[in-house]
Design a protein around this motif. Structure first.
Motif, PDB file in Angstrom:
ATOM      1  N   UNK A 217       0.813  -1.217   0.000  1.00 50.49           N
ATOM      2  CA  UNK A 217       0.000   0.000   0.000  1.00 50.49           C
ATOM      3  C   UNK A 217       0.846   1.266   0.000  1.00 50.49           C
ATOM      4  N   UNK A 218       2.098   1.167   0.426  1.00 53.61           N
ATOM      5  CA  UNK A 218       2.933   2.359   0.566  1.00 53.61           C
ATOM      6  C   UNK A 218       3.541   2.749  -0.765  1.00 53.61           C
ATOM      7  N   UNK A 219       2.722   3.251  -1.674  1.00 51.28           N
ATOM      8  CA  UNK A 219       3.137   3.634  -3.020  1.00 51.28           C
ATOM      9  C   UNK A 219       4.027   4.870  -2.981  1.00 51.28           C
ATOM     10  N   UNK A 220       5.084   4.859  -3.838  1.00 57.85           N
ATOM     11  CA  UNK A 220       5.964   6.017  -3.937  1.00 57.85           C
ATOM     12  C   UNK A 220       6.702   5.977  -5.270  1.00 57.85           C
ATOM     13  N   UNK A 221       5.965   6.214  -6.370  1.00 56.75           N
ATOM     14  CA  UNK A 221       6.584   6.215  -7.684  1.00 56.75           C
ATOM     15  C   UNK A 221       6.881   4.827  -8.211  1.00 56.75           C
TER      16      UNK A 221
END
Length: 285
Positions: A217-221
């Motif tokens: 869930x921790x999307x970053x590019x």
């Protein structure tokens, strides 16, 4: 010598976040019946439920992408209106015996992420699943040219957070070389164990030449693309909900906001309960 795998490049790890309408990335682990010791993490997808999910996707106009097609979307290609990428973590024995044949029969490409330092041995990162074994390197190598591409899942399934330079080198660079030697091509993708990552890990991914890495869930590019955790307990209704934009929004924001994460879990619990009630009604109606 490992041959080069097209699509591997060095890109900016701080590229803006992914579009809300990016293809969905499904995350699986095990296939078939759960172990006698239990399955508290709901990692085992019953065979008929897995087939049901794939059939529903096909019947409802969802298009399965290869990793190459997914990377093309990251690089600016227009994605199909409804598309998805199948990813599988760890390399459990049930992937080769059950998951891979089902996907091959359906003509669905996929990506399997493996930790090369512990292949062929037991699960070491969760004592509940200590009786489960990972496939060996020789067994994983048989997946070459089957439509299931192999990526990296660290060296030994270690959390990718707060690592020093030597740890990053082992889990990102050496692991990549080991998988390349095993498969005969350079892996293009990485999945963070437990979905955990930080800025140092993402930068190392770019420097090491990966084309993409996946979180949960921790999307970053493009070096922390979010995925949908498909659980063995998910009803078809829950599976459909997890493909929705509403779920994507709640999952992404909840991954960065602790108080909202609890709200999301409460909502999923409510939906799961409702789905169970509907199934009971169908059985008794």
């Amino acid at each position: 010598m490992a041959r080069s795998n097209p699509g591997t490049n060095t890109v900016n790890p701080d590229k803006p976040r992914m579009s809300w309408r990016m293809p969905r990335v499904l995350m699986y682990h095990n296939f078939g019946d759960p172990p006698a010791a239990g399955d508290p993490e709901h990692l085992f997808i019953p065979v008929e439920r897995f087939k049901e999910q794939l059939a529903w996707l096909d019947a409802n106009g969802w298009r399965a992408l290869s990793l190459g097609e997914f990377l093309a979307v990251l690089d600016g290609a227009r994605p199909p209106r409804k598309s998805y990428l199948v990813t599988i973590d760890d390399g459990h024995e049930s992937v080769l015996s059950t998951g891979a044949p089902i996907l091959a029969e359906a003509g669905i490409p996929s990506v399997l992420f493996v930790p090369p330092g512990v292949l062929g041995g037991p699960i070491t990162w969760n004592p509940v699943y200590a009786g489960e074994r990972l496939s060996s390197k020789a067994e994983i190598a048989t997946l070459a040219n089957t439509g299931m591409e192999i990526g990296v899942h660290s060296w030994d399934h270690t959390r990718m957070f707060g690592m020093d330079d030597a740890e990053l080198e082992l889990n990102i660079v050496r692991a990549k070389g080991d998988v390349a030697e095993m498969m005969g091509y350079e892996p293009r993708s990485f999945a963070y164990p437990f979905g955990t990552h930080d800025g140092a890990a993402r930068r190392k991914m770019a420097d090491a030449g990966y084309a993409v890495s996946f979180a949960v869930a921790r999307e970053n590019g493009r070096f922390a693309v979010d995925r949908i955790f498909v659980k063995g307990e998910d009803s078809l209704g829950m599976f459909r909900f997890k493909l929705s934009l509403a779920y994507r929004f709640a999952s992404r924001v909840g991954g960065r906001t602790p108080w909202l994460r609890h709200k999301v879990r409460a909502l999923l619990g409510l939906l799961k309960g409702r789905g169970g009630a509907e199934q009971a009604t169908q059985r008794t109606g």
